[in-house]
Design an enzyme around this catalytic site. Structure first.
Site, PDB file in Angstrom:
ATOM      1  N   TRP A 103       0.808  -1.225   0.000  1.00 32.57           N
ATOM      2  CA  TRP A 103       0.000   0.000   0.000  1.00 32.57           C
ATOM      3  C   TRP A 103       0.839   1.270   0.000  1.00 32.57           C
ATOM      4  O   TRP A 103       0.470   2.270  -0.613  1.00 32.57           O
ATOM      5  CB  TRP A 103      -1.025  -0.010   1.137  1.00 32.57           C
ATOM      6  CG  TRP A 103      -2.191  -0.904   0.811  1.00 32.57           C
ATOM      7  CD1 TRP A 103      -2.508  -2.087   1.402  1.00 32.57           C
ATOM      8  CD2 TRP A 103      -3.159  -0.709  -0.239  1.00 32.57           C
ATOM      9  NE1 TRP A 103      -3.624  -2.631   0.792  1.00 32.57           N
ATOM     10  CE2 TRP A 103      -4.044  -1.802  -0.214  1.00 32.57           C
ATOM     11  CE3 TRP A 103      -3.365   0.288  -1.199  1.00 32.57           C
ATOM     12  CZ2 TRP A 103      -5.112  -1.941  -1.106  1.00 32.57           C
ATOM     13  CZ3 TRP A 103      -4.424   0.158  -2.087  1.00 32.57           C
ATOM     14  CH2 TRP A 103      -5.278  -0.942  -2.023  1.00 32.57           C
ATOM     15  N   ASP A 150      -1.611   6.862   6.384  1.00 37.54           N
ATOM     16  CA  ASP A 150      -2.710   6.046   5.868  1.00 37.54           C
ATOM     17  C   ASP A 150      -2.998   4.992   6.929  1.00 37.54           C
ATOM     18  O   ASP A 150      -2.235   4.056   7.110  1.00 37.54           O
ATOM     19  CB  ASP A 150      -2.282   5.391   4.541  1.00 37.54           C
ATOM     20  CG  ASP A 150      -3.340   4.434   3.995  1.00 37.54           C
ATOM     21  OD1 ASP A 150      -4.409   4.285   4.627  1.00 37.54           O
ATOM     22  OD2 ASP A 150      -3.087   3.846   2.919  1.00 37.54           O
ATOM     23  N   LYS A 155     -12.997  -1.000   6.415  1.00 37.25           N
ATOM     24  CA  LYS A 155     -12.244  -1.934   7.250  1.00 37.25           C
ATOM     25  C   LYS A 155     -12.701  -1.856   8.708  1.00 37.25           C
ATOM     26  O   LYS A 155     -13.309  -2.781   9.196  1.00 37.25           O
ATOM     27  CB  LYS A 155     -10.758  -1.681   7.096  1.00 37.25           C
ATOM     28  CG  LYS A 155     -10.264  -2.297   5.784  1.00 37.25           C
ATOM     29  CD  LYS A 155      -9.345  -1.461   4.978  1.00 37.25           C
ATOM     30  CE  LYS A 155      -9.171  -2.089   3.598  1.00 37.25           C
ATOM     31  NZ  LYS A 155      -8.177  -1.411   2.795  1.00 37.25           N
TER      32      LYS A 155
HETATM   33  C1  PLP Z   1      -7.643  -0.909   1.720  1.00 39.76           C
HETATM   34  C2  PLP Z   1      -6.513   0.036   1.784  1.00 39.76           C
HETATM   35  C3  PLP Z   1      -6.388   1.079   0.863  1.00 39.76           C
HETATM   36  C4  PLP Z   1      -7.319   1.270  -0.311  1.00 39.76           C
HETATM   37  O1  PLP Z   1      -8.585   1.636   0.044  1.00 39.76           O
HETATM   38  P1  PLP Z   1      -9.663   1.973  -1.098  1.00 39.76           P
HETATM   39  O2  PLP Z   1     -10.850   2.406  -0.306  1.00 39.76           O
HETATM   40  O3  PLP Z   1      -9.902   0.728  -1.876  1.00 39.76           O
HETATM   41  O4  PLP Z   1      -9.102   3.054  -1.923  1.00 39.76           O
HETATM   42  C5  PLP Z   1      -5.334   1.947   1.012  1.00 39.76           C
HETATM   43  N1  PLP Z   1      -4.446   1.807   2.006  1.00 39.76           N
HETATM   44  C6  PLP Z   1      -4.532   0.807   2.901  1.00 39.76           C
HETATM   45  C7  PLP Z   1      -3.524   0.702   3.992  1.00 39.76           C
HETATM   46  C8  PLP Z   1      -5.560  -0.112   2.817  1.00 39.76           C
HETATM   47  O5  PLP Z   1      -5.646  -1.114   3.710  1.00 39.76           O
END
Ligand code: PLP
Length: 362
Positions: A103, A173, A197
């Site tokens: 990511w 993030d 999540k």
């Molecule tokens: C799932 C995830 C993303 C992407 O999320 P989207 O909503 O699909 O854009 C980005 N960074 C991390 C750490 C993730 O777990």
């Protein structure tokens, strides 16, 4: 077999059962309005109250001060990969990134389309098995910000500490470990997370931004993605993802009633310990390449020594009600996501299955 089912999906991930029940119960009549939440004008008072309460509860859960704006945006964390530099760069030439896995690489690739993304540290050379030591990060003087991925969802690597940076704002993030432990928000310039999540359902991105970082957006940033304009409009510049904000509000309430982020952290430590013990006691049948200190509490990634058995493992697990354990599509292997809604019994059931499978095939 398979009456009790546990969903280990990495995202969209399971909701807490009480949240799902509330959604079902309230769908036709939101807060005594006689109307469905899905059909209410977003500018009407019931929705304004709802989004204000969600923000208040989130502020309480993470002790977020008035120095931060809380934004409810769309586009997922992936949209923010490019929007961060567009909003934060200001007059600076570059931003720093720590590369720790799938990511963070995505974040770097998108940012690179907009500006120069400098990799201040990387664990690529050791196969993304750790977070590089902070003392060795080559932070650029004058960088607009430094970006980390607090939990590498696909690789199973999590920051066990918060890096303290003196001159450069820290951007994180937190998509996969937001609200799974207490954090000191004041250490960060920006925190962002996709909702599907630990917050609720897809369609919503929660973003916290320190107010002194507002007012720097590039002139061509679309208004709905301009942090400053959305902060000024209380995230109501255009129609927000109403349903996702509603579900997030329910999840924040559930969290508050369940002991808050401190309780989530304790539960995540117990759940992940059960699985890492199952891996480490398997005499090499299962292996997790991540160094102990950096093993994720919420994304437990492992492989079978005999890779050819992986598919059988996943099929049998699914048959026993242990769902969606397939590793990230680009990385393979097995991944058990242990977000807030996963009960400890789920981890125990998976550990039991792992031991049984290893006995039969080891
Ligand atoms: C799932 C995830 C993303 C992407 O999320 P989207 O909503 O699909 O854009 C980005 N960074 C991390 C750490 C993730 O777990």
């Amino acid at each position: 077999m398979g009456e009790v089912r546990y969903n280990f999906s990495a995202g969209p991930a399971p909701l807490p059962a009480p949240v799902r029940d509330r959604i079902r119960d309230e769908l036709d009549d939101f807060a005594g309005s006689g109307q469905s939440i899905l059909e209410l004008p977003f500018s009407a008072q019931p929705f304004r109250d709802l989004i204000a309460r969600a923000e208040r509860d989130l502020r309480e859960l993470l002790d977020i001060s008035a120095d931060y704006a809380v934004l409810f945006l769309q586009g997922g964390a992936s949209a923010q990969f490019a929007l961060l530099p567009l909003n934060l760069l200001g007059g600076n030439a570059c931003a720093d990134y720590i590369e720790t896995g799938y990511w963070s690489r995505k974040a770097i690739a998108e940012a690179t389309r907009v500006m120069q993304a400098h990799i201040a540290a990387s664990s690529a050379a050791t196969g993304f098995d750790r977070v590089p030591e902070v003392g060795r990060w080559t932070v650029t003087p004058g960088a607009a910000y430094l970006h980390i991925t607090s939990n590498e969802t696909a690789d199973g690597v999590e920051y066990p500490w918060t890096p303290i940076l003196r001159r450069v704002p820290l951007v994180a993030d937190m998509s996969s470990n937001f609200l799974t432990r207490p954090i000191d928000v004041s250490c960060y310039g920006v925190i962002y997370a996709s909702a599907q999540k630990n917050i609720g359902v897809a369609g919503l991105t929660v973003l916290l931004v320190r107010r002194d970082l507002l007012g720097r957006a590039h002139s061509f940033v679309p208004a709905v993605f301009d942090y400053t304009r959305q902060a000024d409009a209380a995230s109501l510049l255009n129609t927000p993802p109403i349903f996702a904000v509603y579900v997030a509000g329910l999840a924040f309430e559930w969290l508050k009633n369940s002991g808050g982020v401190r309780a989530m952290e304790e539960a995540s430590l117990r759940k992940s310990a059960i699985l890492y013990r199952a891996i480490d006691s398997s005499e090499g049948f299962y292996r997790c390449p991540v160094l102990n200190e950096f093993r994720s509490r919420v994304s437990v990634c492992f492989r079978l020594a005999d890779e050819l058995l992986t598919e059988r493992f996943l099929d049998e697990a699914q048959d026993q009600g242990l769902l969606n354990l397939k590793g990230h599509s680009k990385l393979g292997g097995v991944r058990a996501s242990l977000y807030n809604a996963m009960p400890e019994e789920g981890a125990a059931a998976l550990a039991g299955f792992m031991a049984d499978f290893a006995n039969r095939w080891g």
